[in-house]
Design an enzyme around this catalytic site. Structure first.
Site, PDB file in Angstrom:
ATOM      1  N   LYS A 144      65.673  60.222  66.868  1.00  0.00           N
ATOM      2  CA  LYS A 144      65.955  60.279  65.433  1.00  0.00           C
ATOM      3  C   LYS A 144      65.522  61.652  64.889  1.00  0.00           C
ATOM      4  CE  LYS A 144      66.379  55.376  64.614  1.00  0.00           C
ATOM      5  NZ  LYS A 144      65.736  54.293  65.363  1.00  0.00           N
ATOM      6  N   HIS A 187      61.421  55.430  62.476  1.00  0.00           N
ATOM      7  CA  HIS A 187      62.041  55.994  61.276  1.00  0.00           C
ATOM      8  C   HIS A 187      61.049  56.792  60.436  1.00  0.00           C
ATOM      9  CE1 HIS A 187      66.187  54.616  61.129  1.00  0.00           C
ATOM     10  NE2 HIS A 187      65.788  53.472  61.655  1.00  0.00           N
ATOM     11  N   SER A 201      64.276  49.926  58.258  1.00  0.00           N
ATOM     12  CA  SER A 201      65.451  50.787  58.180  1.00  0.00           C
ATOM     13  C   SER A 201      66.469  50.368  57.128  1.00  0.00           C
ATOM     14  CB  SER A 201      66.116  50.877  59.546  1.00  0.00           C
ATOM     15  OG  SER A 201      66.593  49.602  59.914  1.00  0.00           O
TER      16      SER A 201
HETATM   17  C1  LIG Z   1      65.909  53.296  66.430  1.00  0.00           C
HETATM   18  C2  LIG Z   1      64.742  52.425  66.627  1.00  0.00           C
HETATM   19  C3  LIG Z   1      64.327  52.042  67.903  1.00  0.00           C
HETATM   20  C4  LIG Z   1      65.106  52.406  69.135  1.00  0.00           C
HETATM   21  O1  LIG Z   1      64.948  53.742  69.452  1.00  0.00           O
HETATM   22  P1  LIG Z   1      65.787  54.361  70.672  1.00  0.00           P
HETATM   23  O2  LIG Z   1      64.956  55.478  71.158  1.00  0.00           O
HETATM   24  O3  LIG Z   1      67.097  54.765  70.097  1.00  0.00           O
HETATM   25  O4  LIG Z   1      65.935  53.269  71.672  1.00  0.00           O
HETATM   26  C5  LIG Z   1      63.179  51.286  68.012  1.00  0.00           C
HETATM   27  N1  LIG Z   1      62.484  50.902  66.930  1.00  0.00           N
HETATM   28  C6  LIG Z   1      62.871  51.228  65.681  1.00  0.00           C
HETATM   29  C7  LIG Z   1      62.050  50.780  64.509  1.00  0.00           C
HETATM   30  C8  LIG Z   1      64.009  51.992  65.485  1.00  0.00           C
HETATM   31  O5  LIG Z   1      64.399  52.300  64.260  1.00  0.00           O
END
Ligand SMILES: *Cc1c(COP(=O)(O)O)cnc(C)c1O
Length: 396
Positions: free
Chosen positions: A242, A211, A183
């Site tokens: 996301k 992502h 990220s």
């Molecule tokens: C955002 C993210 C998470 C967490 O996701 P949520 O559903 O918000 O708990 C886990 N792994 C990665 C790589 C992320 O970017």
């Protein structure tokens, strides 16, 4: 007791403030979108949401959620195995498996829980987890909760991964785990090489597509699509928070027996509430939309390329990326904060990241592109970057 503890906490908070690491939250009074309104009344263009496909305020998803409120109600008041499973939960699970070309799916309240609950039930102290150094915090925590032996390799460094696989040779089972897209840089894990090494050293592979799902690959199936590895990795985790609508919810999808055992043993699944039916209903609609058309992916890919091309032409230093994340390198922490706050004054909402979120002297502004951005939005952002970039002597 609390008096002493209180002054202890106040001391820690003071340290955070003095280090310049205190996080303040901006308050949004509009729906999430390309353009948002802050409680100050300021309207800004949003370039820091994970709203990659612009679905956070999509009418079809909201409609599906509303309809399910009428026929399935609001909450489940139960974990899945007691009385928290509806037809909508089952349908979404099978839709997600279809989308990724996997065998079965298990839903969680968040991907943080999916990652937190995946290692401990599957692996024991005889086994090995080989993890990328930049993996998400939830993977790190999940690994900590398992008894497996831990190995770590430098980010996307295949020589180092091979070295760790050799060290883990004596363990019974080996699982390599990586984020699909990292990220902070937007780089994609070299999954083709990871899978080859897994074959060579007899290991399994897990990818967190949080992502990358909806974003990477021609039809948004993630890094397994980008590298043509559908069905070649044992475990995929991802989020509904996301690109996939942005509400809440996570999942693990992959081999049938893995998912079956997780349903029996994964602690965040067994001991935490079932996602609301409306989130499942919107999720089903979301997957159907992705199956019907590539329109959103196409627009996102176009927008990302457009923005990166313009920024590169202006002379900005952009990290190599194959995702919708564009890291504009500034290196200096103070400069990154100054740049971001000047951009906000110009109506562009982005975040400057610096140590310890990224390595020392690697401060940057992370721009996240969205299918919801119109060309005029992108042009406005590029112009603002150009203006501030000249002002702060980042570009000539
Ligand atoms: C955002 C993210 C998470 C967490 O996701 P949520 O559903 O918000 O708990 C886990 N792994 C990665 C790589 C992320 O970017």
């Amino acid at each position: 007791m609390y008096k002493e503890f209180q002054s202890h906490l106040k001391g820690i908070i003071k340290e955070i403030i003095e280090a310049g690491l205190y996080k303040n939250e901006r308050i949004i009074v509009s729906p999430q979108g390309a353009e948002i309104t802050l409680d100050t009344g300021q309207k800004v263009l949003n370039f820091c949401a994970n709203n990659y496909l612009g679905l956070s305020n999509n009418g079809q998803l909201a409609e599906a959620a509303k309809r399910s409120l009428e026929d399935h109600g609001y909450g489940m008041s139960s974990v899945r195995f007691i009385c928290g499973t509806t037809d909508l939960h089952k349908k979404l699970e099978s839709k997600i498996a279809e989308f990724f070309g996997t065998e079965d799916t298990i839903l969680y309240a968040a991907c943080f829980d999916a990652n937190g609950g995946v290692f401990e039930p599957l692996l024991s102290e005889q086994d090995a987890i080989i993890s990328d150094s930049l993996n998400h915090a939830s993977i790190i925590d999940g690994v900590r909760l398992s008894k497996a032996q831990r190995y770590r390799y430098n980010n996307a460094d295949m020589e180092d991964l091979e070295k760790q696989l050799q060290l883990a040779r004596e363990q019974r089972y080996r699982l390599i785990v990586t984020d699909g897209v990292f990220s902070m840089d937007g780089n994609v894990a070299p999954l083709d090489k990871i899978v080859s090494l897994a074959e060579k050293y007899n290991a399994m592979v897990m990818v967190d597509e949080s992502h990358s799902a909806g974003v990477v690959g021609k039809t948004g199936r993630g890094v397994t699509e980008l590298y043509n590895l559908k069905g070649k990795v044992e475990i995929i985790t991802g989020t509904l928070g996301k690109a996939f609508g942005g509400a809440i919810g996570g999942f693990t999808t992959g081999k049938k027996e893995i998912i079956e055992l997780l349903r029996q043993r994964s602690r965040p699944y067994l001991f935490s509430n079932s996602i609301p039916p409306m989130v499942a209903a919107a999720g089903i609609r979301m997957i159907d939309m992705m199956t019907e058309t590539n329109e959103l992916q196409d627009r996102l890919h176009f927008n990302s390329e457009y923005f990166i091309k313009k920024m590169t032409e202006l002379g900005f230093d952009i990290k190599p990326t194959r995702s919708a994340i564009c890291a504009v390198m500034l290196y200096d922490a103070k400069l990154s904060q100054q740049f971001a706050s000047r951009l906000l004054e110009e109506g562009i909402y982005v975040i400057g990241f610096y140590y310890p979120v990224v390595p020392k002297d690697q401060a940057r502004i992370r721009v996240q592109l969205s299918a919801a951005h119109e060309i005029a939005h992108l042009d406005k952002a590029v112009s603002a970057f150009e203006k501030i970039g000249r002002e702060l002597k980042v570009i000539k």
